[in-house]
Design an enzyme around this catalytic site. Sequence first.
Site, PDB file in Angstrom:
ATOM      1  N   GLY A 136       0.866  -1.209  -0.094  1.00 30.01           N
ATOM      2  CA  GLY A 136       0.082   0.025  -0.065  1.00 30.01           C
ATOM      3  C   GLY A 136       0.555   1.207   0.015  1.00 30.01           C
ATOM      4  CG  ASN A 137      -0.156   4.761  -1.972  1.00 31.63           C
ATOM      5  OD1 ASN A 137       0.750   5.268  -2.579  1.00 31.63           O
ATOM      6  ND2 ASN A 137      -1.210   4.554  -2.328  1.00 31.63           N
ATOM      7  CG  ASP A 163      -5.487  -1.147  -3.357  1.00 30.09           C
ATOM      8  OD1 ASP A 163      -5.431  -0.699  -4.636  1.00 30.09           O
ATOM      9  OD2 ASP A 163      -6.043  -0.341  -2.316  1.00 30.09           O
ATOM     10  CB  VAL A 170       0.970  -6.947   4.505  1.00 26.37           C
ATOM     11  CG1 VAL A 170       0.846  -8.127   5.133  1.00 26.37           C
ATOM     12  CG2 VAL A 170       0.572  -5.760   5.313  1.00 26.37           C
ATOM     13  N   GLY A 224      -7.071   0.545  -8.994  1.00 26.83           N
ATOM     14  CA  GLY A 224      -5.894  -0.073  -7.780  1.00 26.83           C
ATOM     15  C   GLY A 224      -5.936  -1.573  -8.016  1.00 26.83           C
ATOM     16  CG  ASP A 276      -8.321  -1.685   2.292  1.00 27.93           C
ATOM     17  OD1 ASP A 276      -7.888  -1.269   3.391  1.00 27.93           O
ATOM     18  OD2 ASP A 276      -7.655  -2.460   1.451  1.00 27.93           O
TER      19      ASP A 276
HETATM   20  N1  LIG Z   1      -2.938  -1.454  13.838  1.00 24.50           N
HETATM   21  C1  LIG Z   1      -2.914  -0.281  13.400  1.00 24.50           C
HETATM   22  N2  LIG Z   1      -3.368   0.888  14.390  1.00 24.50           N
HETATM   23  C2  LIG Z   1      -3.150   2.192  14.046  1.00 24.50           C
HETATM   24  N3  LIG Z   1      -2.847   2.667  13.094  1.00 24.50           N
HETATM   25  C3  LIG Z   1      -2.580   1.763  11.962  1.00 24.50           C
HETATM   26  C4  LIG Z   1      -2.271   0.379  12.036  1.00 24.50           C
HETATM   27  N4  LIG Z   1      -2.365  -0.141  11.003  1.00 24.50           N
HETATM   28  C5  LIG Z   1      -2.102   0.738  10.123  1.00 24.50           C
HETATM   29  N5  LIG Z   1      -2.147   1.905  10.540  1.00 24.50           N
HETATM   30  C6  LIG Z   1      -2.395   3.175  10.048  1.00 24.50           C
HETATM   31  O1  LIG Z   1      -3.540   3.136   9.280  1.00 24.50           O
HETATM   32  C7  LIG Z   1      -3.042   4.032   8.062  1.00 24.50           C
HETATM   33  C8  LIG Z   1      -3.231   2.925   6.886  1.00 24.50           C
HETATM   34  O2  LIG Z   1      -2.365   2.044   6.898  1.00 24.50           O
HETATM   35  P1  LIG Z   1      -2.254   0.537   6.003  1.00 24.50           P
HETATM   36  O3  LIG Z   1      -3.831   0.133   6.200  1.00 24.50           O
HETATM   37  O4  LIG Z   1      -1.135  -0.038   6.115  1.00 24.50           O
HETATM   38  O5  LIG Z   1      -2.488   1.520   4.655  1.00 24.50           O
HETATM   39  P2  LIG Z   1      -1.828   1.109   3.309  1.00 24.50           P
HETATM   40  O6  LIG Z   1      -2.494  -0.403   2.713  1.00 24.50           O
HETATM   41  O7  LIG Z   1      -2.466   2.415   2.147  1.00 24.50           O
HETATM   42  O8  LIG Z   1      -0.475   0.925   3.058  1.00 24.50           O
HETATM   43  C9  LIG Z   1      -1.542   4.247   8.035  1.00 24.50           C
HETATM   44  O9  LIG Z   1      -1.743   5.623   8.433  1.00 24.50           O
HETATM   45  C10 LIG Z   1      -1.046   3.369   9.302  1.00 24.50           C
HETATM   46  O10 LIG Z   1       0.120   4.030  10.130  1.00 24.50           O
HETATM   47  C1  LIG Z   2      -6.981   4.513  -4.131  1.00 23.41           C
HETATM   48  C2  LIG Z   2      -5.819   3.869  -3.536  1.00 23.41           C
HETATM   49  C3  LIG Z   2      -4.757   5.058  -3.640  1.00 23.41           C
HETATM   50  C4  LIG Z   2      -5.730   3.187  -2.546  1.00 23.41           C
HETATM   51  O1  LIG Z   2      -4.415   2.938  -2.188  1.00 23.41           O
HETATM   52  P1  LIG Z   2      -3.875   2.535  -0.558  1.00 23.41           P
HETATM   53  O2  LIG Z   2      -4.741   3.347   0.486  1.00 23.41           O
HETATM   54  O3  LIG Z   2      -4.203   1.013  -0.274  1.00 23.41           O
HETATM   55  O4  LIG Z   2      -2.355   2.695  -0.657  1.00 23.41           O
HETATM   56  C5  LIG Z   2      -5.290   2.746  -4.736  1.00 23.41           C
HETATM   57  O5  LIG Z   2      -6.275   1.847  -4.907  1.00 23.41           O
HETATM   58  C6  LIG Z   2      -5.059   3.429  -6.125  1.00 23.41           C
HETATM   59  O6  LIG Z   2      -4.047   3.960  -6.505  1.00 23.41           O
HETATM   60  N1  LIG Z   2      -5.933   3.227  -7.060  1.00 23.41           N
HETATM   61  C7  LIG Z   2      -6.321   3.646  -8.396  1.00 23.41           C
HETATM   62  C8  LIG Z   2      -7.079   4.451  -8.767  1.00 23.41           C
HETATM   63  C9  LIG Z   2      -8.415   3.546  -8.823  1.00 23.41           C
HETATM   64  O7  LIG Z   2      -8.478   2.587  -7.990  1.00 23.41           O
HETATM   65  O8  LIG Z   2      -9.429   3.775  -9.432  1.00 23.41           O
HETATM   66  K   LIG Z   3      -4.625  -1.247   1.117  1.00 26.26           K
END
Ligand SMILES: Nc1ncnc2c1ncn2[C@@H]1O[C@H](COP(=O)(O)OP(=O)(O)O)[C@@H](O)[C@H]1O
Ligand SMILES: CC(C)(COP(=O)(O)O)[C@@H](O)C(=O)NCCC(=O)O
Ligand SMILES: [K+]
EC number: 2.7.1.33
Length: 259
Positions: free
Chosen positions: A8-9, A109, A13, A107, A129
Amino acid sequence: MLLCIDTGNTNTVFSIWDGDSFIATWRTSTEHQRTGDQYYVWLSTLMRFQGIEADITEAIISSTVPRVVFNLRVLCNRYFNCRPVVVGKPECALPMAPRVDAGTTVGPDRLVNTAGAYDRYGGDLIVVDFGTATTFDVVAADGAYVGGVIAPGVNLSLQALHEAAAALPHVDITKPADVIGTNTVACMQSGVFWGYVGLVREICARIKAEYDRPMRVIATGGLAPLFEQGDTLFDTFDEYLTIHGLTVIHKYNKDLGTL
Ligand SMILES: Nc1ncnc2c1ncn2[C@@H]1O[C@H](COP(=O)(O)OP(=O)(O)O)[C@@H](O)[C@H]1O
Ligand SMILES: CC(C)(COP(=O)(O)O)[C@@H](O)C(=O)NCCC(=O)O
Ligand SMILES: [K+]
């Protein structure tokens, strides 16, 4: 064994599977500068620490950050001697093609969440999500991604307040007991938390009205549990939905015989 990578951004994982059995999962921050060698040092250290002797022979990657894919490919090629399947690339088949405007790149994801959710819960779903952005994915009765909503993420919203306003500090999200904050931090937390509850409720209600069939709401992502407590926003919380989706797409491609 299969290595699933969900970038993710904010976080990436990694999870390891032996057939249908889950072996382990680890999370690291997403940084495009990190090399394949660095990933391996990190991953192999954690595996050794937990006594996991994983013989990784296959890999699948989903990344919302295109530039990290190169180094993840290097990791798989160099250390696991395999060519990863990359979701969103033409060589990665999807169980059901998305039905969106021509030329739109969904995206990866969201495609993965769709495949995972359809496999576990069937169709007519809203998948929420909570990542860097909060995405709402509509999964049709036949399992196709048919559109959705992208909203600013919870932490992004707090960060934006801090960055744009000189007197607002950096604040972590939490569920406030009250709506009326009596200090700056409590006011900010209240605005983002309760504002977000309203956002999720309103968007789901409007999607359901527009879709015009009964739908279930499945929540995933790091911050989903925060919104689960006491509120009836979701029907199900599924922490491992994205990881599951990666295994579903990998199996689908394997069964097609293209891997
Ligand atoms: N268990 C958690 N508790 C609190 N904050 C979390 C937890 N997991 C992720 N975050 C926070 O939630 C936000 C989204 O995280 P994440 O789901 O990993 O995003 P992405 O999939 O976009 O990388 C981030 O700012 C991260 O620091
Ligand atoms: C919307 C998102 C930035 C979410 O990414 P994430 O929060 O998981 O990092 C990603 O799905 C993305 O770059 N999408 C491209 C545009 C779209 O889904 O329509
Ligand atoms: K995600």
